[in-house]
Design a protein around this motif. Sequence first.
Motif, PDB file in Angstrom:
ATOM      1  N   VAL A  15       0.729  -1.253   0.158  1.00 39.76           N
ATOM      2  CA  VAL A  15      -0.179  -0.218  -0.073  1.00 39.76           C
ATOM      3  C   VAL A  15       0.923   1.497   0.050  1.00 39.76           C
ATOM      4  CG1 VAL A  15      -1.673   1.218   1.593  1.00 39.76           C
ATOM      5  CG2 VAL A  15      -1.961  -1.113   1.071  1.00 39.76           C
ATOM      6  N   VAL A  16       1.845   1.208   0.924  1.00 43.05           N
ATOM      7  CA  VAL A  16       2.780   2.419   0.900  1.00 43.05           C
ATOM      8  C   VAL A  16       3.441   2.566  -0.279  1.00 43.05           C
ATOM      9  CG1 VAL A  16       4.730   3.338   1.874  1.00 43.05           C
ATOM     10  CG2 VAL A  16       3.072   2.449   3.342  1.00 43.05           C
ATOM     11  N   HIS A  17       3.953   1.505  -0.843  1.00 44.81           N
ATOM     12  CA  HIS A  17       4.751   1.622  -2.516  1.00 44.81           C
ATOM     13  C   HIS A  17       3.697   2.277  -3.410  1.00 44.81           C
ATOM     14  CE1 HIS A  17       6.223   0.103  -6.069  1.00 44.81           C
ATOM     15  NE2 HIS A  17       7.370   0.218  -5.751  1.00 44.81           N
ATOM     16  N   LYS A  18       2.455   1.745  -3.204  1.00 44.04           N
ATOM     17  CA  LYS A  18       1.508   2.264  -4.465  1.00 44.04           C
ATOM     18  C   LYS A  18       1.157   3.798  -4.221  1.00 44.04           C
ATOM     19  CE  LYS A  18      -1.520   0.856  -7.514  1.00 44.04           C
ATOM     20  NZ  LYS A  18      -1.252   0.316  -8.806  1.00 44.04           N
ATOM     21  N   MET A  19       1.072   4.023  -2.745  1.00 41.86           N
ATOM     22  CA  MET A  19       0.926   5.534  -2.653  1.00 41.86           C
ATOM     23  C   MET A  19       2.003   6.124  -3.101  1.00 41.86           C
ATOM     24  SD  MET A  19      -0.824   5.136   1.266  1.00 41.86           S
ATOM     25  CE  MET A  19      -0.760   7.148   1.675  1.00 41.86           C
ATOM     26  N   LEU A  20       3.199   5.890  -2.919  1.00 40.29           N
ATOM     27  CA  LEU A  20       4.584   6.650  -3.392  1.00 40.29           C
ATOM     28  C   LEU A  20       4.413   6.705  -4.710  1.00 40.29           C
ATOM     29  CD1 LEU A  20       7.050   5.399  -0.617  1.00 40.29           C
ATOM     30  CD2 LEU A  20       6.294   7.570  -1.084  1.00 40.29           C
ATOM     31  N   GLN A  21       4.200   5.711  -5.436  1.00 41.88           N
ATOM     32  CA  GLN A  21       4.202   5.532  -7.140  1.00 41.88           C
ATOM     33  C   GLN A  21       3.223   6.403  -7.415  1.00 41.88           C
ATOM     34  OE1 GLN A  21       6.367   3.470  -8.725  1.00 41.88           O
ATOM     35  NE2 GLN A  21       5.654   5.130 -10.331  1.00 41.88           N
ATOM     36  N   GLN A  22       1.965   6.481  -6.950  1.00 41.45           N
ATOM     37  CA  GLN A  22       1.064   7.266  -7.644  1.00 41.45           C
ATOM     38  C   GLN A  22       1.253   8.549  -7.495  1.00 41.45           C
ATOM     39  OE1 GLN A  22      -1.798   6.594  -9.041  1.00 41.45           O
ATOM     40  NE2 GLN A  22      -1.434   4.465  -9.254  1.00 41.45           N
ATOM     41  N   SER A  23       1.840   9.061  -6.061  1.00 41.35           N
ATOM     42  CA  SER A  23       2.358  10.536  -5.931  1.00 41.35           C
ATOM     43  C   SER A  23       3.323  10.698  -6.794  1.00 41.35           C
ATOM     44  CB  SER A  23       2.950  10.412  -4.405  1.00 41.35           C
ATOM     45  OG  SER A  23       1.756  10.430  -3.299  1.00 41.35           O
ATOM     46  N   PHE A  24       4.316  10.037  -6.886  1.00 43.83           N
ATOM     47  CA  PHE A  24       5.138  10.423  -7.955  1.00 43.83           C
ATOM     48  C   PHE A  24       4.924  10.567  -9.522  1.00 43.83           C
ATOM     49  CE2 PHE A  24       8.357   9.313 -11.333  1.00 43.83           C
ATOM     50  CZ  PHE A  24       9.103  10.102 -10.918  1.00 43.83           C
ATOM     51  N   ASN A  25       3.760   9.654 -10.073  1.00 48.07           N
ATOM     52  CA  ASN A  25       3.209   9.827 -11.278  1.00 48.07           C
ATOM     53  C   ASN A  25       2.514  11.081 -11.034  1.00 48.07           C
ATOM     54  OD1 ASN A  25       4.236   7.284 -12.014  1.00 48.07           O
ATOM     55  ND2 ASN A  25       2.415   6.474 -11.555  1.00 48.07           N
ATOM     56  N   PRO A  74      -4.842  -5.024  -1.713  1.00 43.56           N
ATOM     57  CA  PRO A  74      -4.874  -4.058  -0.571  1.00 43.56           C
ATOM     58  C   PRO A  74      -4.674  -2.627  -1.192  1.00 43.56           C
ATOM     59  CG  PRO A  74      -2.708  -5.209  -0.267  1.00 43.56           C
ATOM     60  CD  PRO A  74      -3.672  -5.941  -1.510  1.00 43.56           C
ATOM     61  N   THR A  75      -4.253  -2.668  -2.502  1.00 51.65           N
ATOM     62  CA  THR A  75      -3.776  -1.169  -3.056  1.00 51.65           C
ATOM     63  C   THR A  75      -5.098  -0.599  -3.932  1.00 51.65           C
ATOM     64  OG1 THR A  75      -3.159  -2.269  -5.299  1.00 51.65           O
ATOM     65  CG2 THR A  75      -1.290  -2.060  -3.273  1.00 51.65           C
ATOM     66  N   GLN A  76      -6.140  -1.463  -3.930  1.00 49.83           N
ATOM     67  CA  GLN A  76      -7.352  -1.046  -4.731  1.00 49.83           C
ATOM     68  C   GLN A  76      -7.589   0.475  -4.232  1.00 49.83           C
ATOM     69  OE1 GLN A  76      -8.300  -1.754  -7.948  1.00 49.83           O
ATOM     70  NE2 GLN A  76      -9.750  -0.241  -7.779  1.00 49.83           N
ATOM     71  N   PRO A  77      -7.943   0.728  -2.934  1.00 42.42           N
ATOM     72  CA  PRO A  77      -8.504   2.029  -2.568  1.00 42.42           C
ATOM     73  C   PRO A  77      -7.529   3.005  -2.873  1.00 42.42           C
ATOM     74  CG  PRO A  77      -8.789   0.210  -0.960  1.00 42.42           C
ATOM     75  CD  PRO A  77      -7.974  -0.317  -2.050  1.00 42.42           C
ATOM     76  N   VAL A  78      -6.175   2.857  -2.904  1.00 47.44           N
ATOM     77  CA  VAL A  78      -5.444   3.780  -3.224  1.00 47.44           C
ATOM     78  C   VAL A  78      -5.334   4.147  -4.596  1.00 47.44           C
ATOM     79  CG1 VAL A  78      -2.816   4.280  -3.542  1.00 47.44           C
ATOM     80  CG2 VAL A  78      -3.402   2.862  -1.486  1.00 47.44           C
ATOM     81  N   THR A  79      -5.582   3.332  -5.699  1.00 46.27           N
ATOM     82  CA  THR A  79      -5.825   3.709  -7.121  1.00 46.27           C
ATOM     83  C   THR A  79      -6.974   4.455  -7.186  1.00 46.27           C
ATOM     84  OG1 THR A  79      -4.590   1.496  -7.533  1.00 46.27           O
ATOM     85  CG2 THR A  79      -5.938   2.329  -9.140  1.00 46.27           C
TER      86      THR A  79
END
Length: 119
Positions: A15-25, A74-79
């Motif tokens: 989840v943290v990885h997805k949040m960081l990746q999405q923030s970077f993008n 677990p990353t779907q809500p982040v997306t």
Amino acid sequence: MVEGSQLQEAQAISVVHKMLQQSFNLFDTAFSAAWDTTLLKQLHTGLLEQLADLDDCWQQVTGEEDSALGRTDPTQPVTSYFQGIHVYLNEKEYSDCAWEIVRMDIRRAFSLFINQLAR
């Protein structure tokens, strides 16, 4: 297989990885003209460093076997959260005010998530 607390740790890392990746993008594709470009570059660098550190951590937690994480995403809500941000920015025509609201909201989201992990 990843079990028990290792599974929870692996899910938190994903989840943290997805949040960081999405923030970077998000901050890589479009940004406020009012932002200092030097600080924006520092943000990009910091996000990339955090992503690399998380990749190392991910390997330690899951090893070669991460199939247990395939049961749920677990990353779907982040997306969904970041898709909403893109829609919001588009509706507000990427105004400086909208970017500032997004910046504060992303900080809040990270803070809430970190506080949940600390419990």
